[in-house]
Design a protein around this motif. Structure first.
Motif, PDB file in Angstrom:
ATOM      1  N   ILE A   1       0.850  -1.199   0.000  1.00 19.29           N
ATOM      2  CA  ILE A   1       0.000   0.000   0.000  1.00 19.29           C
ATOM      3  C   ILE A   1       0.880   1.242   0.000  1.00 19.29           C
ATOM      4  CG2 ILE A   1      -1.708   1.334   1.276  1.00 19.29           C
ATOM      5  CD1 ILE A   1      -2.690  -1.344   2.474  1.00 19.29           C
ATOM      6  N   LYS A   2       0.644   2.108  -0.974  1.00 21.14           N
ATOM      7  CA  LYS A   2       1.364   3.381  -1.090  1.00 21.14           C
ATOM      8  C   LYS A   2       0.352   4.495  -0.817  1.00 21.14           C
ATOM      9  CE  LYS A   2       4.566   0.713  -2.756  1.00 21.14           C
ATOM     10  NZ  LYS A   2       5.254  -0.074  -1.767  1.00 21.14           N
ATOM     11  N   PHE A   3       0.429   5.108   0.356  1.00 20.92           N
ATOM     12  CA  PHE A   3      -0.522   6.142   0.766  1.00 20.92           C
ATOM     13  C   PHE A   3       0.013   7.531   0.454  1.00 20.92           C
ATOM     14  CE2 PHE A   3      -1.990   9.191   4.015  1.00 20.92           C
ATOM     15  CZ  PHE A   3      -3.350   9.180   3.715  1.00 20.92           C
ATOM     16  N   PHE A   4      -0.861   8.382  -0.124  1.00 20.50           N
ATOM     17  CA  PHE A   4      -0.506   9.754  -0.450  1.00 20.50           C
ATOM     18  C   PHE A   4      -1.547  10.687   0.157  1.00 20.50           C
ATOM     19  CE2 PHE A   4       1.018   6.956  -3.744  1.00 20.50           C
ATOM     20  CZ  PHE A   4       2.348   7.334  -3.878  1.00 20.50           C
ATOM     21  N   ASN A   5      -1.077  11.585   1.014  1.00 17.44           N
ATOM     22  CA  ASN A   5      -1.946  12.562   1.667  1.00 17.44           C
ATOM     23  C   ASN A   5      -2.013  13.806   0.775  1.00 17.44           C
ATOM     24  OD1 ASN A   5      -1.557  14.850   4.380  1.00 17.44           O
ATOM     25  ND2 ASN A   5      -3.457  14.011   3.608  1.00 17.44           N
ATOM     26  N   THR A   6      -2.994  13.819  -0.140  1.00 17.11           N
ATOM     27  CA  THR A   6      -3.101  14.925  -1.082  1.00 17.11           C
ATOM     28  C   THR A   6      -4.482  14.964  -1.710  1.00 17.11           C
ATOM     29  OG1 THR A   6      -2.029  15.984  -2.985  1.00 17.11           O
ATOM     30  CG2 THR A   6      -2.264  13.590  -3.079  1.00 17.11           C
ATOM     31  N   ASP A   7      -4.787  16.068  -2.330  1.00 15.63           N
ATOM     32  CA  ASP A   7      -5.995  16.242  -3.121  1.00 15.63           C
ATOM     33  C   ASP A   7      -5.687  15.739  -4.530  1.00 15.63           C
ATOM     34  OD1 ASP A   7      -7.959  17.294  -4.866  1.00 15.63           O
ATOM     35  OD2 ASP A   7      -8.236  19.076  -3.630  1.00 15.63           O
ATOM     36  N   VAL A   8      -6.410  14.730  -4.999  1.00 18.52           N
ATOM     37  CA  VAL A   8      -6.108  14.119  -6.294  1.00 18.52           C
ATOM     38  C   VAL A   8      -6.222  15.096  -7.451  1.00 18.52           C
ATOM     39  CG1 VAL A   8      -6.659  11.755  -5.619  1.00 18.52           C
ATOM     40  CG2 VAL A   8      -8.473  13.223  -6.546  1.00 18.52           C
ATOM     41  N   PHE A   9      -7.050  16.120  -7.316  1.00 17.28           N
ATOM     42  CA  PHE A   9      -7.217  17.068  -8.413  1.00 17.28           C
ATOM     43  C   PHE A   9      -6.013  18.001  -8.556  1.00 17.28           C
ATOM     44  CE2 PHE A   9     -11.572  16.047  -6.937  1.00 17.28           C
ATOM     45  CZ  PHE A   9     -11.923  15.266  -8.027  1.00 17.28           C
ATOM     46  N   LEU A  10      -5.164  18.054  -7.536  1.00 10.46           N
ATOM     47  CA  LEU A  10      -3.931  18.841  -7.615  1.00 10.46           C
ATOM     48  C   LEU A  10      -2.803  18.066  -8.280  1.00 10.46           C
ATOM     49  CD1 LEU A  10      -3.936  20.506  -4.065  1.00 10.46           C
ATOM     50  CD2 LEU A  10      -4.743  21.471  -6.247  1.00 10.46           C
ATOM     51  N   ILE A  11      -2.961  16.750  -8.394  1.00 14.71           N
ATOM     52  CA  ILE A  11      -1.919  15.911  -9.008  1.00 14.71           C
ATOM     53  C   ILE A  11      -2.524  15.069 -10.141  1.00 14.71           C
ATOM     54  CG2 ILE A  11      -0.446  15.846  -6.948  1.00 14.71           C
ATOM     55  CD1 ILE A  11      -1.588  12.959  -6.501  1.00 14.71           C
ATOM     56  N   GLU A  12      -3.454  15.657 -10.859  1.00 19.69           N
ATOM     57  CA  GLU A  12      -4.142  14.945 -11.934  1.00 19.69           C
ATOM     58  C   GLU A  12      -3.152  14.318 -12.920  1.00 19.69           C
ATOM     59  OE1 GLU A  12      -7.165  15.873 -15.654  1.00 19.69           O
ATOM     60  OE2 GLU A  12      -7.188  17.238 -13.939  1.00 19.69           O
ATOM     61  N   ASP A  13      -2.106  15.066 -13.297  1.00 13.02           N
ATOM     62  CA  ASP A  13      -1.132  14.551 -14.272  1.00 13.02           C
ATOM     63  C   ASP A  13      -0.402  13.312 -13.756  1.00 13.02           C
ATOM     64  OD1 ASP A  13      -1.843  16.591 -15.970  1.00 13.02           O
ATOM     65  OD2 ASP A  13      -0.099  17.848 -15.509  1.00 13.02           O
ATOM     66  N   GLU A  14      -0.063  13.305 -12.464  1.00  9.90           N
ATOM     67  CA  GLU A  14       0.632  12.143 -11.887  1.00  9.90           C
ATOM     68  C   GLU A  14      -0.267  10.905 -11.894  1.00  9.90           C
ATOM     69  OE1 GLU A  14       2.465  12.863  -8.024  1.00  9.90           O
ATOM     70  OE2 GLU A  14       2.697  14.976  -8.583  1.00  9.90           O
ATOM     71  N   ILE A  15      -1.515  11.094 -11.541  1.00 10.93           N
ATOM     72  CA  ILE A  15      -2.443   9.963 -11.530  1.00 10.93           C
ATOM     73  C   ILE A  15      -2.723   9.504 -12.959  1.00 10.93           C
ATOM     74  CG2 ILE A  15      -4.770   9.209 -10.911  1.00 10.93           C
ATOM     75  CD1 ILE A  15      -4.527  10.982  -8.422  1.00 10.93           C
ATOM     76  N   ALA A  16      -2.838  10.453 -13.898  1.00 12.92           N
ATOM     77  CA  ALA A  16      -3.034  10.099 -15.308  1.00 12.92           C
ATOM     78  C   ALA A  16      -1.872   9.247 -15.814  1.00 12.92           C
ATOM     79  CB  ALA A  16      -3.178  11.358 -16.154  1.00 12.92           C
ATOM     80  N   GLU A  17      -0.665   9.608 -15.423  1.00 13.35           N
ATOM     81  CA  GLU A  17       0.514   8.841 -15.838  1.00 13.35           C
ATOM     82  C   GLU A  17       0.495   7.438 -15.235  1.00 13.35           C
ATOM     83  OE1 GLU A  17       5.359   9.171 -15.370  1.00 13.35           O
ATOM     84  OE2 GLU A  17       4.176  11.024 -15.437  1.00 13.35           O
ATOM     85  N   LEU A  18       0.088   7.343 -13.987  1.00 14.43           N
ATOM     86  CA  LEU A  18      -0.006   6.040 -13.319  1.00 14.43           C
ATOM     87  C   LEU A  18      -1.061   5.168 -14.000  1.00 14.43           C
ATOM     88  CD1 LEU A  18       1.013   4.320 -10.953  1.00 14.43           C
ATOM     89  CD2 LEU A  18      -0.695   5.437  -9.514  1.00 14.43           C
ATOM     90  N   ILE A  19      -2.218   5.731 -14.298  1.00 15.19           N
ATOM     91  CA  ILE A  19      -3.261   4.995 -15.008  1.00 15.19           C
ATOM     92  C   ILE A  19      -2.749   4.531 -16.366  1.00 15.19           C
ATOM     93  CG2 ILE A  19      -5.529   5.195 -16.139  1.00 15.19           C
ATOM     94  CD1 ILE A  19      -6.272   7.214 -13.875  1.00 15.19           C
ATOM     95  N   GLY A  20      -1.987   5.379 -17.028  1.00 16.41           N
ATOM     96  CA  GLY A  20      -1.473   5.082 -18.360  1.00 16.41           C
ATOM     97  C   GLY A  20      -0.316   4.105 -18.391  1.00 16.41           C
ATOM     98  N   SER A  21       0.188   3.708 -17.242  1.00 11.81           N
ATOM     99  CA  SER A  21       1.297   2.749 -17.195  1.00 11.81           C
ATOM    100  C   SER A  21       0.885   1.438 -17.848  1.00 11.81           C
ATOM    101  CB  SER A  21       1.695   2.474 -15.739  1.00 11.81           C
ATOM    102  OG  SER A  21       2.092   3.651 -15.095  1.00 11.81           O
ATOM    103  N   LYS A  22       1.861   0.674 -18.262  1.00 14.19           N
ATOM    104  CA  LYS A  22       1.618  -0.603 -18.939  1.00 14.19           C
ATOM    105  C   LYS A  22       0.806  -1.540 -18.036  1.00 14.19           C
ATOM    106  CE  LYS A  22       3.966  -4.363 -21.248  1.00 14.19           C
ATOM    107  NZ  LYS A  22       5.244  -4.958 -21.634  1.00 14.19           N
ATOM    108  N   GLY A  23      -0.152  -2.222 -18.638  1.00 17.21           N
ATOM    109  CA  GLY A  23      -0.986  -3.159 -17.891  1.00 17.21           C
ATOM    110  C   GLY A  23      -2.273  -2.524 -17.415  1.00 17.21           C
ATOM    111  N   LYS A  24      -3.201  -3.370 -16.996  1.00 16.18           N
ATOM    112  CA  LYS A  24      -4.535  -2.921 -16.610  1.00 16.18           C
ATOM    113  C   LYS A  24      -4.573  -2.239 -15.247  1.00 16.18           C
ATOM    114  CE  LYS A  24      -7.655  -6.124 -17.006  1.00 16.18           C
ATOM    115  NZ  LYS A  24      -8.423  -7.356 -17.281  1.00 16.18           N
ATOM    116  N   THR A  25      -5.420  -1.216 -15.175  1.00 13.28           N
ATOM    117  CA  THR A  25      -5.628  -0.440 -13.955  1.00 13.28           C
ATOM    118  C   THR A  25      -7.035  -0.672 -13.436  1.00 13.28           C
ATOM    119  OG1 THR A  25      -4.087   1.296 -14.664  1.00 13.28           O
ATOM    120  CG2 THR A  25      -5.736   1.914 -13.008  1.00 13.28           C
ATOM    121  N   LEU A  26      -7.156  -0.818 -12.120  1.00 15.29           N
ATOM    122  CA  LEU A  26      -8.444  -0.793 -11.432  1.00 15.29           C
ATOM    123  C   LEU A  26      -8.481   0.508 -10.647  1.00 15.29           C
ATOM    124  CD1 LEU A  26     -11.125  -1.961 -10.407  1.00 15.29           C
ATOM    125  CD2 LEU A  26      -9.817  -3.206  -8.669  1.00 15.29           C
TER     126      LEU A  26
END
Length: 194
Positions: A89-114
Protein backbone atom coordinates in the motif's frame (compact mmCIF):
# COMPACT_ATOMS: atom_id res chain seq x y z
CA UNK A 1 -9.99 -10.16 11.24
CA UNK A 2 -13.50 -8.95 10.22
CA UNK A 3 -15.86 -7.45 12.82
CA UNK A 4 -19.37 -6.42 11.77
CA UNK A 5 -21.27 -3.57 13.43
CA UNK A 6 -24.10 -1.14 12.66
CA UNK A 7 -23.25 2.22 11.11
CA UNK A 8 -24.87 4.76 13.41
CA UNK A 9 -28.68 4.71 13.25
CA UNK A 10 -28.77 3.74 9.57
CA UNK A 11 -29.80 0.14 10.10
CA UNK A 12 -26.93 -0.82 7.78
CA UNK A 13 -24.18 -3.19 8.88
CA UNK A 14 -20.60 -2.32 7.95
CA UNK A 15 -17.39 -3.96 9.07
CA UNK A 16 -13.83 -3.47 10.20
CA UNK A 17 -10.89 -5.25 8.66
CA UNK A 18 -7.83 -5.62 10.89
CA UNK A 19 -9.25 -2.94 13.16
CA UNK A 20 -9.82 -0.39 10.37
CA UNK A 21 -13.37 0.67 9.39
CA UNK A 22 -14.35 -0.19 5.83
CA UNK A 23 -17.55 1.84 5.36
CA UNK A 24 -18.56 -0.92 2.93
CA UNK A 25 -21.43 -3.36 2.59
CA UNK A 26 -20.66 -6.59 4.45
CA UNK A 27 -19.42 -9.23 2.00
CA UNK A 28 -17.93 -6.82 -0.57
CA UNK A 29 -14.79 -8.98 -0.69
CA UNK A 30 -16.83 -11.61 -2.57
CA UNK A 31 -17.55 -9.14 -5.37
CA UNK A 32 -13.84 -8.31 -5.62
CA UNK A 33 -13.11 -12.05 -5.72
CA UNK A 34 -15.46 -12.35 -8.71
CA UNK A 35 -13.66 -9.41 -10.35
CA UNK A 36 -10.28 -11.06 -9.77
CA UNK A 37 -11.53 -14.32 -11.32
CA UNK A 38 -13.01 -12.48 -14.31
CA UNK A 39 -9.59 -10.90 -14.94
CA UNK A 40 -7.48 -13.97 -14.16
CA UNK A 41 -6.09 -14.24 -17.71
CA UNK A 42 -5.02 -10.59 -17.72
CA UNK A 43 -4.89 -9.43 -14.08
CA UNK A 44 -4.73 -5.84 -12.92
CA UNK A 45 -1.24 -4.36 -12.68
CA UNK A 46 -2.19 -1.69 -10.17
CA UNK A 47 -5.09 -0.52 -8.03
CA UNK A 48 -5.66 3.21 -7.58
CA UNK A 49 -8.01 4.21 -4.78
CA UNK A 50 -9.30 7.74 -4.34
CA UNK A 51 -10.60 8.13 -0.79
CA UNK A 52 -8.70 5.96 1.69
CA UNK A 53 -10.61 7.15 4.76
CA UNK A 54 -9.95 4.67 7.59
CA UNK A 55 -8.30 2.20 5.21
CA UNK A 56 -10.33 -0.89 5.95
CA UNK A 57 -11.07 -1.55 2.28
CA UNK A 58 -7.50 -0.66 1.32
CA UNK A 59 -6.05 -3.20 3.74
CA UNK A 60 -8.63 -5.83 2.75
CA UNK A 61 -7.75 -5.41 -0.95
CA UNK A 62 -4.02 -5.57 -0.13
CA UNK A 63 -4.55 -9.04 1.37
CA UNK A 64 -6.95 -10.09 -1.40
CA UNK A 65 -6.23 -12.09 -4.56
CA UNK A 66 -7.15 -9.06 -6.69
CA UNK A 67 -3.88 -7.38 -5.67
CA UNK A 68 -1.57 -10.37 -5.80
CA UNK A 69 1.89 -9.17 -6.78
CA UNK A 70 0.88 -5.53 -7.36
CA UNK A 71 0.80 -2.23 -5.49
CA UNK A 72 -2.19 -0.23 -4.30
CA UNK A 73 -1.91 3.55 -4.64
CA UNK A 74 -4.35 5.27 -2.31
CA UNK A 75 -5.08 8.97 -1.87
CA UNK A 76 -6.86 10.91 0.86
CA UNK A 77 -6.87 14.50 2.12
CA UNK A 78 -7.08 13.31 5.74
CA UNK A 79 -3.73 11.93 6.97
CA UNK A 80 -4.88 10.97 10.46
CA UNK A 81 -7.22 7.98 9.99
CA UNK A 82 -5.34 5.50 7.83
CA UNK A 83 -3.13 2.73 9.20
CA UNK A 84 -1.46 0.42 6.69
CA UNK A 85 -1.00 -3.29 7.39
CA UNK A 86 0.74 -4.14 4.12
CA UNK A 87 3.89 -2.85 2.37
CA UNK A 88 2.24 -2.92 -1.05
CA UNK A 89 0.00 0.00 0.00
CA UNK A 90 1.36 3.38 -1.09
CA UNK A 91 -0.52 6.14 0.77
CA UNK A 92 -0.51 9.75 -0.45
CA UNK A 93 -1.95 12.56 1.67
CA UNK A 94 -3.10 14.93 -1.08
CA UNK A 95 -5.99 16.24 -3.12
CA UNK A 96 -6.11 14.12 -6.29
CA UNK A 97 -7.22 17.07 -8.41
CA UNK A 98 -3.93 18.84 -7.62
CA UNK A 99 -1.92 15.91 -9.01
CA UNK A 100 -4.14 14.94 -11.93
CA UNK A 101 -1.13 14.55 -14.27
CA UNK A 102 0.63 12.14 -11.89
CA UNK A 103 -2.44 9.96 -11.53
CA UNK A 104 -3.03 10.10 -15.31
CA UNK A 105 0.51 8.84 -15.84
CA UNK A 106 -0.01 6.04 -13.32
CA UNK A 107 -3.26 5.00 -15.01
CA UNK A 108 -1.47 5.08 -18.36
CA UNK A 109 1.30 2.75 -17.19
CA UNK A 110 1.62 -0.60 -18.94
CA UNK A 111 -0.99 -3.16 -17.89
CA UNK A 112 -4.53 -2.92 -16.61
CA UNK A 113 -5.63 -0.44 -13.95
CA UNK A 114 -8.44 -0.79 -11.43
CA UNK A 115 -9.54 2.70 -10.35
CA UNK A 116 -11.80 3.12 -7.30
CA UNK A 117 -13.55 6.49 -6.84
CA UNK A 118 -14.58 6.76 -3.20
CA UNK A 119 -13.45 10.20 -2.13
CA UNK A 120 -15.43 13.30 -1.30
CA UNK A 121 -16.55 14.06 -4.87
CA UNK A 122 -17.10 10.73 -6.62
CA UNK A 123 -18.84 12.24 -9.61
CA UNK A 124 -15.94 14.60 -10.34
CA UNK A 125 -13.34 11.89 -9.65
CA UNK A 126 -15.05 9.60 -12.15
CA UNK A 127 -15.51 12.37 -14.71
CA UNK A 128 -11.92 13.62 -14.52
CA UNK A 129 -10.03 10.31 -14.38
CA UNK A 130 -12.11 8.06 -16.67
CA UNK A 131 -10.63 9.80 -19.71
CA UNK A 132 -7.16 8.44 -18.89
CA UNK A 133 -8.23 4.78 -18.86
CA UNK A 134 -6.83 2.32 -21.40
CA UNK A 135 -8.88 -0.36 -23.11
CA UNK A 136 -9.66 -3.06 -20.54
CA UNK A 137 -9.13 -0.80 -17.52
CA UNK A 138 -11.91 -0.77 -14.92
CA UNK A 139 -13.34 2.20 -13.00
CA UNK A 140 -15.70 2.04 -10.04
CA UNK A 141 -17.61 4.54 -7.88
CA UNK A 142 -19.00 3.89 -4.41
CA UNK A 143 -22.22 5.00 -2.69
CA UNK A 144 -24.04 3.92 -5.84
CA UNK A 145 -27.61 3.16 -6.79
CA UNK A 146 -28.76 3.21 -10.43
CA UNK A 147 -31.12 6.18 -9.92
CA UNK A 148 -32.99 8.07 -7.22
CA UNK A 149 -36.13 5.94 -7.42
CA UNK A 150 -34.22 2.66 -7.09
CA UNK A 151 -32.21 4.11 -4.21
CA UNK A 152 -35.36 5.03 -2.27
CA UNK A 153 -37.17 1.76 -3.01
CA UNK A 154 -34.39 -0.83 -2.84
CA UNK A 155 -31.26 0.61 -1.20
CA UNK A 156 -32.18 3.08 1.54
CA UNK A 157 -32.01 1.38 4.95
CA UNK A 158 -31.75 -2.01 3.19
CA UNK A 159 -28.53 -2.29 1.17
CA UNK A 160 -26.87 1.10 1.66
CA UNK A 161 -28.10 4.46 2.94
CA UNK A 162 -25.82 6.82 1.01
CA UNK A 163 -26.40 7.81 -2.60
CA UNK A 164 -23.67 9.90 -4.18
CA UNK A 165 -23.36 8.19 -7.55
CA UNK A 166 -25.84 6.96 -10.18
CA UNK A 167 -25.77 5.54 -13.70
CA UNK A 168 -26.13 8.90 -15.44
CA UNK A 169 -22.80 10.00 -13.91
CA UNK A 170 -21.06 7.04 -15.61
CA UNK A 171 -22.61 7.58 -19.03
CA UNK A 172 -19.54 8.20 -21.17
CA UNK A 173 -19.10 6.90 -24.75
CA UNK A 174 -15.78 5.22 -24.00
CA UNK A 175 -17.18 3.16 -21.09
CA UNK A 176 -19.45 0.13 -20.92
CA UNK A 177 -21.28 -1.54 -18.03
CA UNK A 178 -19.19 -4.35 -16.56
CA UNK A 179 -20.15 -6.88 -13.86
CA UNK A 180 -22.75 -4.42 -12.55
CA UNK A 181 -24.99 -7.28 -11.42
CA UNK A 182 -22.20 -8.44 -9.09
CA UNK A 183 -21.37 -5.04 -7.60
CA UNK A 184 -24.81 -3.36 -7.41
CA UNK A 185 -25.68 -5.05 -4.11
CA UNK A 186 -22.49 -3.63 -2.61
CA UNK A 187 -23.27 -0.03 -3.66
CA UNK A 188 -20.56 0.12 -6.34
CA UNK A 189 -20.94 1.29 -9.92
CA UNK A 190 -18.50 -0.48 -12.24
CA UNK A 191 -17.54 0.21 -15.86
CA UNK A 192 -14.77 -0.91 -18.19
CA UNK A 193 -13.01 1.05 -20.92
CA UNK A 194 -14.00 -0.09 -24.41
Amino acid sequence: MIRTFQHGNSGIDIFEYKGQKTLQVVGVEKAFEALAKENKEEPFQRIIEIGTDYGGLTNLLADHSISEGIDIYTYDINPNRFVSHNDKIKFFNTDVFLIEDEIAELIGSKGKTLLLCDGGNKRKEFEVFHKYLKSGDVIMAHDYAPDDKTFKEKYLNKIWSWHEFKDEYADFKNLKPYMQDVFANFAWCIRSKK
